[in-house]
Design an enzyme around this catalytic site. Structure first.
Site, PDB file in Angstrom:
ATOM      1  N   LYS A  80       0.800  -1.237   0.000  1.00  0.00           N
ATOM      2  CA  LYS A  80       0.000   0.000   0.000  1.00  0.00           C
ATOM      3  C   LYS A  80       0.833   1.289   0.000  1.00  0.00           C
ATOM      4  O   LYS A  80       0.386   2.306  -0.505  1.00  0.00           O
ATOM      5  CB  LYS A  80      -0.944   0.022   1.210  1.00  0.00           C
ATOM      6  CG  LYS A  80      -2.074  -0.981   1.096  1.00  0.00           C
ATOM      7  CD  LYS A  80      -3.023  -0.884   2.278  1.00  0.00           C
ATOM      8  CE  LYS A  80      -4.033  -2.004   2.212  1.00  0.00           C
ATOM      9  NZ  LYS A  80      -5.042  -1.930   3.260  1.00  0.00           N
ATOM     10  N   ASN A 103      -4.833   1.847  -1.611  1.00  0.00           N
ATOM     11  CA  ASN A 103      -5.322   0.457  -1.668  1.00  0.00           C
ATOM     12  C   ASN A 103      -6.036   0.172  -2.984  1.00  0.00           C
ATOM     13  O   ASN A 103      -6.500  -0.943  -3.216  1.00  0.00           O
ATOM     14  CB  ASN A 103      -6.254   0.141  -0.482  1.00  0.00           C
ATOM     15  CG  ASN A 103      -7.650   0.704  -0.663  1.00  0.00           C
ATOM     16  OD1 ASN A 103      -7.826   1.775  -1.236  1.00  0.00           O
ATOM     17  ND2 ASN A 103      -8.651  -0.022  -0.206  1.00  0.00           N
ATOM     18  N   ASP A 162     -10.006   2.421   2.017  1.00  0.00           N
ATOM     19  CA  ASP A 162     -10.046   1.776   3.349  1.00  0.00           C
ATOM     20  C   ASP A 162     -10.776   2.659   4.367  1.00  0.00           C
ATOM     21  O   ASP A 162     -11.454   2.164   5.255  1.00  0.00           O
ATOM     22  CB  ASP A 162      -8.624   1.503   3.857  1.00  0.00           C
ATOM     23  CG  ASP A 162      -8.038   0.228   3.266  1.00  0.00           C
ATOM     24  OD1 ASP A 162      -8.807  -0.663   2.857  1.00  0.00           O
ATOM     25  OD2 ASP A 162      -6.792   0.124   3.214  1.00  0.00           O
ATOM     26  N   GLY A 178      -0.649   1.598  12.430  1.00  0.00           N
ATOM     27  CA  GLY A 178      -0.149   1.237  11.104  1.00  0.00           C
ATOM     28  C   GLY A 178      -1.056   1.773   9.997  1.00  0.00           C
ATOM     29  O   GLY A 178      -1.756   2.775  10.176  1.00  0.00           O
ATOM     30  N   ALA A 233      -3.880   0.549   8.494  1.00  0.00           N
ATOM     31  CA  ALA A 233      -5.330   0.542   8.720  1.00  0.00           C
ATOM     32  C   ALA A 233      -5.706   1.629   9.727  1.00  0.00           C
ATOM     33  O   ALA A 233      -6.755   2.281   9.604  1.00  0.00           O
ATOM     34  CB  ALA A 233      -5.781  -0.832   9.214  1.00  0.00           C
ATOM     35  N   TYR A 241     -10.398  -9.772  10.270  1.00  0.00           N
ATOM     36  CA  TYR A 241     -11.437 -10.745   9.938  1.00  0.00           C
ATOM     37  C   TYR A 241     -10.808 -12.085   9.597  1.00  0.00           C
ATOM     38  O   TYR A 241      -9.671 -12.154   9.153  1.00  0.00           O
ATOM     39  CB  TYR A 241     -12.347 -10.258   8.799  1.00  0.00           C
ATOM     40  CG  TYR A 241     -11.677 -10.218   7.442  1.00  0.00           C
ATOM     41  CD1 TYR A 241     -11.010  -9.085   7.000  1.00  0.00           C
ATOM     42  CD2 TYR A 241     -11.714 -11.329   6.599  1.00  0.00           C
ATOM     43  CE1 TYR A 241     -10.395  -9.049   5.766  1.00  0.00           C
ATOM     44  CE2 TYR A 241     -11.101 -11.293   5.350  1.00  0.00           C
ATOM     45  CZ  TYR A 241     -10.439 -10.149   4.943  1.00  0.00           C
ATOM     46  OH  TYR A 241      -9.834 -10.114   3.723  1.00  0.00           O
ATOM     47  N   GLY A 254     -14.581  -7.178  11.110  1.00  0.00           N
ATOM     48  CA  GLY A 254     -13.714  -6.719  10.021  1.00  0.00           C
ATOM     49  C   GLY A 254     -14.256  -6.981   8.623  1.00  0.00           C
ATOM     50  O   GLY A 254     -13.912  -6.262   7.673  1.00  0.00           O
TER      51      GLY A 254
END
Ligand code: NAP
Length: 272
Positions: free
Chosen positions: A73, A94, A109, A134, A136, A219, A240
């Protein structure tokens, strides 16, 4: 599936990528709209050191759309012709769309975080405890701050929490201060803890109440410990998989120009 010589190729790249559910989800969307002769979506394992070669290949083969997962990414950003302003602010791409030979980078995202949250609650004025700092977490921070929520960041590496909090006007804490999440309205886990189907969680169950909205970016096949604990405590939960769906719906429009057939795309992953 009705592939012809004119079918445009979309793909997810990652290292690893074999676990990705994006091919089922996007192809189900193409089939539902009857555009599966125009688009097909596959997965490609792109080695972390081969991202430059991959982008040369994308240009040569005129690949139409790319979803990027770990670890591409950030590394892919300098290789693109243009990065849209939100992706720049988040610092990660992404989604890549090949617009007549020009590779444009986007980030969806943050919509994967924002949309499920807004289906449950109003963000304005709420306190969000973000666990992790990070990629996410950066998308989540952008999402909550864009709706005037108060951001608090908890991370294993304190300097990274401080850097993220400073950038998105929030407050930083160390993981040893995790008890403070009790006073937050929303808790978002963006660390990979829970990914390997263990019973690990960074947020002790005793700090979760029925007033909380608990969002776990992780997830997998079964529920994470955090989601199990949140259910037991009567909190509202966002697993998730919902982030995966919503970032994917936004990608679908960027790739095809069509609104995503959300129900059919969700149904394609039922029982996976
Ligand atoms: P990343 O950039 O590598 O960041 C990982 C974060 O987790 C860092 O803040 C790291 O802390 C922390 N961390 C890692 N291991 C830890 C541990 N053992 N104990 C405490 N903290 C730990 O990864 P990412 O791209 O943000 O992804 C994070 C997770 O979100 C992954 O599981 C990914 O699959 C998931 N994700 C899900 C979706 C979705 O659609 N549902 C989308 C994106 C990401 P340090 O700073 O101390 O290293």
């Amino acid at each position: 599936m009705n592939i012809t010589a004119r079918t445009k190729i979309c793909m997810v790249i990652g290292d690893p990528v074999e676990h990705s559910l994006s091919p089922q989800m996007h192809n189900a969307g193409y089939a539902a709209l009857g555009i599966d002769d125009q688009y097909v979506y596959v997965a490609c394992h792109v080695d972390v050191k081969k991202i430059d070669d991959f982008i040369i290949g994308v240009r040569a083969m005129r690949i139409h759309g790319i979803s990027c997962t770990i670890p591409h990414k950030i590394a892919v950003m300098p290789l693109l012709d243009e990065v849209e302003s939100i992706a720049k602010k988040i610092g990660a791409v992404n989604t890549i769309v090949n617009e007549k030979g020009k590779l444009i980078g986007y980030n969806t995202d943050w919509l994967g975080v924002l949309n499920p949250l807004e289906q449950r609650t109003t963000l304005k004025g709420k306190t969000v405890a973000l666990i992790g700092a990070g990629g996410a977490a950066r998308a989540a921070a952008f999402a909550v701050v864009s709706k005037d929520a108060k951001l608090t960041v908890y991370n294993r590496t304190a300097e990274k929490a401080e850097k993220l909090a400073k950038e998105f006007t929030g407050e930083a804490f160390s993981l040893s201060e995790i008890e403070n999440v009790k006073s937050a309205d929303i808790i978002i886990n963006t660390t990979p803890i829970g990914l390997d189907e263990t019973n690990e969680t960074l947020i002790p169950k005793k700090y979760i109440t029925d007033k909380h909205v608990i969002f776990d970016a992780v997830y997998g096949i079964s529920e994470t410990q955090l989601i199990k604990d949140a259910k037991k405590q009567g909190a509202q939960i966002i697993p998730g998989i919902e982030m995966l769906f919503h970032q994917g719906f936004a990608q679908f429009i960027l790739f095809t120009g069509y609104e995503a057939p959300a129900e059919k795309m969700v149904a394609s992953l039922r029982g996976v």
